[in-house]
Design an enzyme around this catalytic site. Sequence first.
Site, mmCIF file in Angstrom:
data_model
loop_
_atom_site.group_PDB
_atom_site.id
_atom_site.type_symbol
_atom_site.label_atom_id
_atom_site.label_comp_id
_atom_site.label_asym_id
_atom_site.label_seq_id
_atom_site.Cartn_x
_atom_site.Cartn_y
_atom_site.Cartn_z
ATOM 1 N N ASN A 39 0.820 -1.217 0.000
ATOM 2 C CA ASN A 39 0.000 0.000 0.000
ATOM 3 C C ASN A 39 0.858 1.272 0.000
ATOM 4 O O ASN A 39 0.336 2.368 0.168
ATOM 5 C CB ASN A 39 -0.982 0.016 1.185
ATOM 6 C CG ASN A 39 -0.275 0.101 2.526
ATOM 7 O OD1 ASN A 39 0.949 0.014 2.578
ATOM 8 N ND2 ASN A 39 -1.035 0.268 3.590
ATOM 9 N N TYR A 152 4.972 -2.389 17.776
ATOM 10 C CA TYR A 152 5.700 -3.207 16.790
ATOM 11 C C TYR A 152 6.065 -4.571 17.384
ATOM 12 O O TYR A 152 5.793 -5.618 16.776
ATOM 13 C CB TYR A 152 6.954 -2.446 16.369
ATOM 14 C CG TYR A 152 7.813 -3.118 15.322
ATOM 15 C CD1 TYR A 152 7.391 -3.215 13.998
ATOM 16 C CD2 TYR A 152 9.072 -3.630 15.647
ATOM 17 C CE1 TYR A 152 8.203 -3.805 13.033
ATOM 18 C CE2 TYR A 152 9.889 -4.213 14.693
ATOM 19 C CZ TYR A 152 9.450 -4.297 13.381
ATOM 20 O OH TYR A 152 10.267 -4.878 12.428
HETATM 21 P P1 NAD Z 1 9.879 -1.047 4.736
HETATM 22 O O1 NAD Z 1 9.067 -0.049 5.457
HETATM 23 O O2 NAD Z 1 10.869 -0.564 3.724
HETATM 24 O O3 NAD Z 1 8.956 -2.124 4.028
HETATM 25 C C1 NAD Z 1 7.692 -2.475 4.495
HETATM 26 C C2 NAD Z 1 6.722 -2.425 3.344
HETATM 27 O O4 NAD Z 1 5.425 -2.849 3.809
HETATM 28 C C3 NAD Z 1 6.547 -1.028 2.765
HETATM 29 O O5 NAD Z 1 6.704 -1.061 1.364
HETATM 30 C C4 NAD Z 1 5.133 -0.637 3.168
HETATM 31 O O6 NAD Z 1 4.536 0.258 2.276
HETATM 32 C C5 NAD Z 1 4.450 -1.992 3.213
HETATM 33 N N1 NAD Z 1 3.250 -2.016 4.038
HETATM 34 C C6 NAD Z 1 3.085 -1.577 5.297
HETATM 35 N N2 NAD Z 1 1.821 -1.777 5.706
HETATM 36 C C7 NAD Z 1 1.158 -2.367 4.679
HETATM 37 C C8 NAD Z 1 -0.175 -2.823 4.474
HETATM 38 N N3 NAD Z 1 -1.090 -2.717 5.432
HETATM 39 N N4 NAD Z 1 -0.492 -3.366 3.273
HETATM 40 C C9 NAD Z 1 0.433 -3.489 2.294
HETATM 41 N N5 NAD Z 1 1.705 -3.076 2.423
HETATM 42 C C10 NAD Z 1 2.074 -2.519 3.602
HETATM 43 O O7 NAD Z 1 10.636 -1.917 5.864
HETATM 44 P P2 NAD Z 1 11.697 -3.078 5.709
HETATM 45 O O8 NAD Z 1 12.890 -2.699 6.498
HETATM 46 O O9 NAD Z 1 11.864 -3.469 4.298
HETATM 47 O O10 NAD Z 1 10.975 -4.254 6.507
HETATM 48 C C11 NAD Z 1 10.298 -5.297 5.833
HETATM 49 C C12 NAD Z 1 9.876 -6.357 6.824
HETATM 50 O O11 NAD Z 1 11.008 -6.903 7.491
HETATM 51 C C13 NAD Z 1 8.931 -5.839 7.910
HETATM 52 O O12 NAD Z 1 7.957 -6.813 8.187
HETATM 53 C C14 NAD Z 1 9.853 -5.659 9.105
HETATM 54 O O13 NAD Z 1 9.159 -5.786 10.320
HETATM 55 C C15 NAD Z 1 10.849 -6.791 8.895
HETATM 56 N N6 NAD Z 1 12.126 -6.504 9.553
HETATM 57 C C16 NAD Z 1 13.009 -5.604 9.015
HETATM 58 C C17 NAD Z 1 14.209 -5.345 9.663
HETATM 59 C C18 NAD Z 1 15.241 -4.397 9.104
HETATM 60 O O14 NAD Z 1 16.311 -4.242 9.713
HETATM 61 N N7 NAD Z 1 15.033 -3.770 7.967
HETATM 62 C C19 NAD Z 1 14.497 -5.989 10.878
HETATM 63 C C20 NAD Z 1 13.548 -6.869 11.396
HETATM 64 C C21 NAD Z 1 12.383 -7.144 10.718
#
Ligand code: NAD
Length: 322
Positions: A39, A152
């Site tokens: 989204n 979170y």
């Molecule tokens: P990010 O914010 O770049 O990516 C998350 C994506 O999810 C975004 O594109 C956002 O638009 C989308 N999104 C959010 N809510 C939504 C919804 N309701 N419907 C559809 N899309 C939605 O963050 P990221 O760092 O790429 O993280 C991705 C995943 O990995 C997440 O679940 C996060 O919790 C997990 N994670 C990331 C890290 C890190 O260090 N980057 C560490 C632990 C866990």
Amino acid sequence: MGVTNWPRRVLVTGGAGFIGSHLCRRLLAEGCEVIAFDNLLTGRIENIQPLLGHAHFEFQHYDVTNFLYVEGPLDAILHFASPASPADFERLPIQILKVGSLGTHKALGLAKAKQARFLLASTSECYGDPEVNPQPESYWGNVNPIGIRGVYDEAKRFAEAMTMAYHRHHGVDVRVVRIFNTFGPRMQVDDGRAIPNFFRQAIRGEDVTLYGDGSQTRSFCYVDDLIEGIWRLLNCSHVGPVNIGNPREMSLRAMAEKIIEITSSESRIVTRPLPPDDPKVRRPDITLARKVLNDWEPRIPVEEGLRRTCDYFVSELAAGGH
Ligand code: NAD
Ligand code: UDP
């Protein structure tokens, strides 16, 4: 990389985000057909722009907290949708809770209907402010459910519980990865996490903001190593949870100094108040990952990852940032 026999058709939620966009590329390179739902709450269409013309890639601008419909078969669902920056914990608390709970429920329901394997992107935040360092998967964590990070942490803990309930009760084939701090190109310049903040500030010659005294630690993994670990987890028989991250632990002050050095910046470090419940230490125990993921471990040294990431931030900021 070539043409994989399995999975052939995959749904990635959060596919336009930082990690999701790397995942989509890897899956396409493996020969999969990829559908990405996002989204664009914290992701950007620019992250997947080059993929939009790909014959095996489809993007849907969609909020995954709503009923999910995908026509045709699906072999795997990789649930990565969720804001992930602590700055968003105060800005988007309800969206975070909804995507971790309702979104996970919808994605699991789709996995059940399609008999698809379901992989949950969980997090080291499940361990909260840990009293055990490094953190093995067997550690249950130290989370403040009503603190600002609770939205979170608890959403992800709920997501893990829901994933295991679908596994035990409905027989859905699941995998759970607990991701530790990951960095690399396509992080948003202004998402508020430490690495984007430090690069943006250092490249612009602004003060580099260290929260607290900078003695708190994290363990930073370059994104390509994470993606390799996720691919192996998807293809192995271990349900998880499995920690994926770089066991090299460093203080945030050391990271700020390293980024100032890599960017050849004249910025100085200034301190700001430490946000509540900010974990004091974080380091993955990756014994399990090594064992079940065919000797997986990070291959890209942090300094090399930072240099690659630096090139990305320099060009993003030259293009006007965002
Ligand atoms: P990010 O914010 O770049 O990516 C998350 C994506 O999810 C975004 O594109 C956002 O638009 C989308 N999104 C959010 N809510 C939504 C919804 N309701 N419907 C559809 N899309 C939605 O963050 P990221 O760092 O790429 O993280 C991705 C995943 O990995 C997440 O679940 C996060 O919790 C997990 N994670 C990331 C890290 C890190 O260090 N980057 C560490 C632990 C866990
Ligand atoms: N941090 C910092 N300066 C910043 C942003 C973050 O010192 O400009 C600190 C933050 O307080 C935490 C660490 O860096 O101790 C890592 O923060 P990040 O937001 O990257 O993710 P977290 O690991 O806390 O989820």
